[in-house]
Design an enzyme around this catalytic site. Structure first.
Site, PDB file in Angstrom:
ATOM      1  N   CYS A   2       0.793  -1.139  -0.240  1.00  0.00           N
ATOM      2  CA  CYS A   2      -0.075  -0.320  -0.214  1.00  0.00           C
ATOM      3  C   CYS A   2       0.931   1.208  -0.272  1.00  0.00           C
ATOM      4  CB  CYS A   2      -1.075   0.283   1.443  1.00  0.00           C
ATOM      5  SG  CYS A   2      -1.509  -1.918   1.293  1.00  0.00           S
ATOM      6  N   ARG A  27       1.225   1.875  -6.321  1.00  0.00           N
ATOM      7  CA  ARG A  27       1.319   0.812  -5.197  1.00  0.00           C
ATOM      8  C   ARG A  27      -0.099   0.294  -4.335  1.00  0.00           C
ATOM      9  NH1 ARG A  27       5.873   0.619  -2.041  1.00  0.00           N
ATOM     10  NH2 ARG A  27       4.750  -0.133  -0.892  1.00  0.00           N
ATOM     11  N   TRP A  74      -3.820  -1.674  -1.292  1.00  0.00           N
ATOM     12  CA  TRP A  74      -3.777  -2.947  -1.583  1.00  0.00           C
ATOM     13  C   TRP A  74      -4.127  -4.416  -0.901  1.00  0.00           C
ATOM     14  CZ3 TRP A  74      -1.307  -8.083  -2.248  1.00  0.00           C
ATOM     15  CH2 TRP A  74      -1.278  -8.616  -3.584  1.00  0.00           C
ATOM     16  N   ASN A 100       1.044  -0.723   6.190  1.00  0.00           N
ATOM     17  CA  ASN A 100       1.458  -1.113   4.932  1.00  0.00           C
ATOM     18  C   ASN A 100       1.759  -2.396   5.892  1.00  0.00           C
ATOM     19  OD1 ASN A 100       2.268  -1.474   2.576  1.00  0.00           O
ATOM     20  ND2 ASN A 100       3.658  -0.038   2.276  1.00  0.00           N
ATOM     21  N   GLY A 101       1.479  -3.667   5.539  1.00  0.00           N
ATOM     22  CA  GLY A 101       1.527  -4.659   5.540  1.00  0.00           C
ATOM     23  C   GLY A 101       1.013  -5.692   6.139  1.00  0.00           C
ATOM     24  N   GLU A 486       9.870 -11.771 -21.125  1.00  0.00           N
ATOM     25  CA  GLU A 486       9.208  -9.953 -20.873  1.00  0.00           C
ATOM     26  C   GLU A 486       8.622  -9.264 -21.649  1.00  0.00           C
ATOM     27  OE1 GLU A 486       9.468  -7.733 -18.108  1.00  0.00           O
ATOM     28  OE2 GLU A 486       9.837  -5.818 -19.291  1.00  0.00           O
ATOM     29  N   LYS A 490       4.762  -8.157 -20.175  1.00  0.00           N
ATOM     30  CA  LYS A 490       4.415  -6.999 -20.898  1.00  0.00           C
ATOM     31  C   LYS A 490       3.135  -7.521 -21.118  1.00  0.00           C
ATOM     32  CE  LYS A 490       6.228  -5.079 -18.581  1.00  0.00           C
ATOM     33  NZ  LYS A 490       7.152  -5.421 -17.568  1.00  0.00           N
ATOM     34  N   GLU A 493       0.028  -8.856 -18.251  1.00  0.00           N
ATOM     35  CA  GLU A 493      -0.205  -8.075 -17.188  1.00  0.00           C
ATOM     36  C   GLU A 493      -1.124  -7.028 -17.037  1.00  0.00           C
ATOM     37  OE1 GLU A 493       3.579  -7.043 -15.192  1.00  0.00           O
ATOM     38  OE2 GLU A 493       4.695  -5.921 -17.206  1.00  0.00           O
ATOM     39  N   HIS A 509       9.378 -29.250 -28.529  1.00  0.00           N
ATOM     40  CA  HIS A 509       9.036 -30.109 -27.477  1.00  0.00           C
ATOM     41  C   HIS A 509       7.921 -30.197 -26.658  1.00  0.00           C
ATOM     42  CE1 HIS A 509      13.856 -31.522 -28.046  1.00  0.00           C
ATOM     43  NE2 HIS A 509      14.135 -30.212 -27.897  1.00  0.00           N
ATOM     44  N   LYS A 608       2.718  -2.239  -7.432  1.00  0.00           N
ATOM     45  CA  LYS A 608       4.005  -2.010  -7.948  1.00  0.00           C
ATOM     46  C   LYS A 608       4.662  -2.279  -7.239  1.00  0.00           C
ATOM     47  CE  LYS A 608       6.884   0.434 -10.983  1.00  0.00           C
ATOM     48  NZ  LYS A 608       7.480  -0.338 -11.909  1.00  0.00           N
TER      49      LYS A 608
HETATM   50  C1  F6R Z   1       6.641  -6.553 -13.868  1.00  0.00           C
HETATM   51  C2  F6R Z   1       6.984  -5.677 -12.962  1.00  0.00           C
HETATM   52  C3  F6R Z   1       7.429  -6.901 -12.193  1.00  0.00           C
HETATM   53  C4  F6R Z   1       8.430  -6.445 -11.593  1.00  0.00           C
HETATM   54  C5  F6R Z   1       8.427  -7.762 -10.116  1.00  0.00           C
HETATM   55  C6  F6R Z   1      10.410  -7.180  -9.240  1.00  0.00           C
HETATM   56  O1  F6R Z   1       6.070  -5.058 -14.994  1.00  0.00           O
HETATM   57  O2  F6R Z   1       7.131  -4.860 -13.129  1.00  0.00           O
HETATM   58  O3  F6R Z   1       7.112  -8.419 -12.239  1.00  0.00           O
HETATM   59  O4  F6R Z   1       9.477  -6.190 -12.383  1.00  0.00           O
HETATM   60  O5  F6R Z   1       7.529  -7.277  -8.912  1.00  0.00           O
HETATM   61  O6  F6R Z   1      10.226  -5.369  -8.539  1.00  0.00           O
HETATM   62  P1  F6R Z   1      10.980  -4.525  -8.128  1.00  0.00           P
HETATM   63  O7  F6R Z   1      11.836  -4.292  -9.121  1.00  0.00           O
HETATM   64  O8  F6R Z   1      10.382  -3.017  -8.148  1.00  0.00           O
HETATM   65  O9  F6R Z   1      11.696  -5.162  -7.048  1.00  0.00           O
END
Ligand code: F6R
Length: 613
Positions: A2, A27, A74, A100-101, A486, A490, A493, A509, A608
């Site tokens: 959060c 967040r 969140w 937060n937690g 990657e 993208k 998500e 395979h 995030k």
């Molecule tokens: C995907 C994404 C996540 C972060 C992951 C790690 O677009 O953003 O997969 O890469 O949660 O986050 P950080 O880099 O903040 O440790």
């Protein structure tokens, strides 16, 4: 996961907190709330949903006061509704908290409190902390000691801010473990608090970051920080260089689009101060390595989550190829559980945009406990992953707001490339000629990324054709295999379409069974050592009526004739090709989600910084 914001000073607290929450909405964005002390009373406004609803509510029903706390949630415990939104108040209405937690022992604490006659108004674990603090407050009549006592009872990792009607001149903030940061922002006759810097960087860049086990008393004129036993702690004030403009969307529709385009600048920024253009050398002072230490490294573990882990996979190729040091990559959520073999000479390198990801921090702690040399590549200045490492590389890309990571993926690719050159140079294993070539190649990257970005309109048109597809398969090989992962991440998500990244050679395979006219296959087939193998991959997909979308080097007529669609990229030195090849895949995912009208910057179920394990 959060976001927390708080203020104490002469200003009206509400707009400061609400605008700070806006900047932290990435967040968590399922509910939000604010509490302000108004004429000695706690005034609370809470909503289910996004910050704009909270903004509307405080417009219609204003709160006014010079001290307040706010939260964007969140959900972990309890549905994302108004009742469960923070702030939460103690039973007597004298204590209010944002948190937060996760309170890991909240069920037993809740039962004990209920047995004592406390009535719970929400399903959250946070409410237990509010009642605990209030209980201790009635004994001590001192907010600081009440918070201290409550913290000793709760298990888990936490960041929190507490306010009381009885002590209208102070806020108490605390951090326990790795549930996200708590930063104190020093103003002139005012103080700000936030879980993340973007919330307050507009007001102050002088910050203190609380460490685990620290409790701060904050008044408008200053602060003091103690440990859980009340011993005073000397803190360091960090000057954060971020530009507030970078937390605004500017002319772009979404932060993600802005951040994709920012990569020309962010890639130059990540090199800034590190490249000696005359000597063609790399200097990474904050890694705290010297020749002896560099020579003692026998193995590197790279650990990270999600996108950052994919950057780490590219890093394996870079470090092994340039520095000839064996590298193993392991997602952080597994690292701890595999009892990693850390011998003298093992370095563990964590990669994290936020520097607060719980799994990554736990992996770092595991590594530290086993005596590894602990290194990190981190974006958020002052974050835990930066502070606990023996040496670090700062990404220097400014805040990344879009939940889907873009510029914080490409910057570490260059950081890893620079680190590989630096290590090889310190170890004396790189010839001058090779070093000069590698550094010259590095300097071409921002220009090549700029060229790749110029193809946005063509990519947008391809996205329009494919936006109704059910899913896609992404294939890559060698250094571009992680780019397939990657690209797929993208897409899934932000567009909620199933996408799978696969090492191209593994197709035969199993996954090739999936290929038919309805499954687009995205193939990274730029001119590198694996080019011919990728061509046969395209042929195999075409032979099964697959739709092939190829990332290809400009001017490649063979691919033009073979593939259904082509994402053109400029010719790039192969070790750096992942940085350029990922650009069309970022844009493709972005335009599909944008054209579907989805919430690109705040996709469902995500946040995030993932500060829960
Ligand atoms: C995907 C994404 C996540 C972060 C992951 C790690 O677009 O953003 O997969 O890469 O949660 O986050 P950080 O880099 O903040 O440790």
């Amino acid at each position: 996961m959060c976001g927390i914001v708080a203020y104490i000073g002469e200003k009206d607290a509400t707009p400061v907190i609400v605008s700070g929450l806006r900047k932290l909405e990435y967040r968590g964005y399922d509910s939000a709330g604010i509490a302000v002390l108004q004429n000695g009373k706690i005034e609370i406004r809470r909503v289910a949903g996004k910050i704009e609803k909270l903004e509307k509510l405080v417009d219609e029903n204003p709160t006014k006061g010079n001290i307040g706390i706010g939260h964007t949630r969140w959900a972990t415990h309890g549905a994302p509704n108004e009742q469960n939104a923070h702030p939460h108040v103690g039973m007597a209405g004298r204590i209010v908290i944002v948190h937060n937690g996760i309170v890991e022992n909240y069920l037993s604490l809740r039962e004990e409190l209920i047995a004592e006659g406390v009535e719970f108004k929400s399903e959250t674990d946070t409410e237990t902390i509010a009642h605990l603090i209030e209980g201790f407050y009635s004994e001590s009549q001192d907010l600081y000691t009440a918070v201290q006592s409550a913290l000793k009872l709760i298990k888990g990792a936490h960041g929190l801010v507490v306010m009381s009607t009885e002590e209208p001149d102070r806020l108490i903030a605390a951090r326990l473990g790795n549930a996200g940061g708590v930063a104190l922002g020093i103003g002139d006759g005012e103080m700000y608090l936030a879980s993340d810097v973007p919330a307050i960087v507009e007001y102050t860049r002088r910050l203190i970051f609380l460490e685990s086990g620290q409790v701060a008393i904050i008044t408008k004129d200053g602060y003091s920080v103690n440990d859980l036993d009340g011993n005073p702690i000397q803190t360091e004030v960090v000057n954060v260089p971020w530009d507030p403009i970078s937390v605004e969307k500017g002319r772009y529709r979404h932060f993600m689009q802005k951040e994709i385009h920012e990569q020309v600048r962010s890639l130059s920024d990540t090199m800034s101060g590190r490249v000696d253009f005359e000597e063609h050398r790399i200097h990474l002072k904050t890694l705290n390595l010297d020749e002896e230490k560099a020579k003692s490294i026998k193995k590197i573990f790279i650990t990270a989550c999600g996108t950052a882990a994919y950057a780490g996979m590219v890093g394996k190729y870079l470090i092994e190829n340039i520095a000839r040091i064996p590298v193993e990559v392991m997602v952080a959520s597994e690292f701890r559980y595999c009892d990693p073999i850390i011998e003298p000479g093992t370095a563990v390198l964590a990669i994290s945009q936020s520097g607060e990801t719980a799994d990554t921090l736990a992996a770092m702690e595991e590594a530290r406990g086993k005596g590894a040399l602990l290194l990190s590549i981190v974006n958020a200045i002052g974050s835990q992953a930066m502070r606990i490492a023996n040496g670090f590389i700062s990404m220097q890309v400014g805040p990344e707001i879009g939940v889907a990571s873009t510029k914080a993926f490409t910057a570490p690719l260059l950081d890893l490339y620079m680190m590989a050159i630096y290590l090889a140079d310190l170890r004396g294993t790189l010839s001058v000629e090779k070093r000069i070539d590698l550094v010259k190649d590095l300097l071409t990257v921002p220009g090549l990324v700029e060229k790749a970005l110029k193809k946005e309109d063509a990519i947008k048109a391809i996205a329009a054709k494919y936006k109704s597809m059910k899913g896609a398969l992404y294939l890559g090989r060698g250094v571009n295999m992680p780019i397939a992962y990657e690209g797929a991440l993208k897409l899934k998500e932000i567009s909620y379409k199933h996408a799978e990244g696969y090492p191209a050679g593994e197709m035969k395979h199993g996954p090739i069974a999936l290929v038919d006219k309805d499954l687009p296959v995205v193939v990274i087939a730029t001119r590198d050592a694996w080019y011919e193998k990728m061509i046969s991959q395209i042929e195999q997909a075409k032979a099964r009526n697959g739709h092939v979308l190829a990332v290809a080097t400009e001017g490649d007529e063979l691919i033009q004739n073979l593939a259904d669609e082509v994402f053109w990229v400029p010719e790039t030195p192969w070790l750096l090709s992942p940085v350029v090849n990922v650009i069309p895949l970022q844009l493709f995912a972005y335009h599909i989600a944008a054209q579907l009208g989805l919430d690109v910057d705040q996709p469902r179920n995500l946040a995030k910084s993932v500060t829960v394990e």
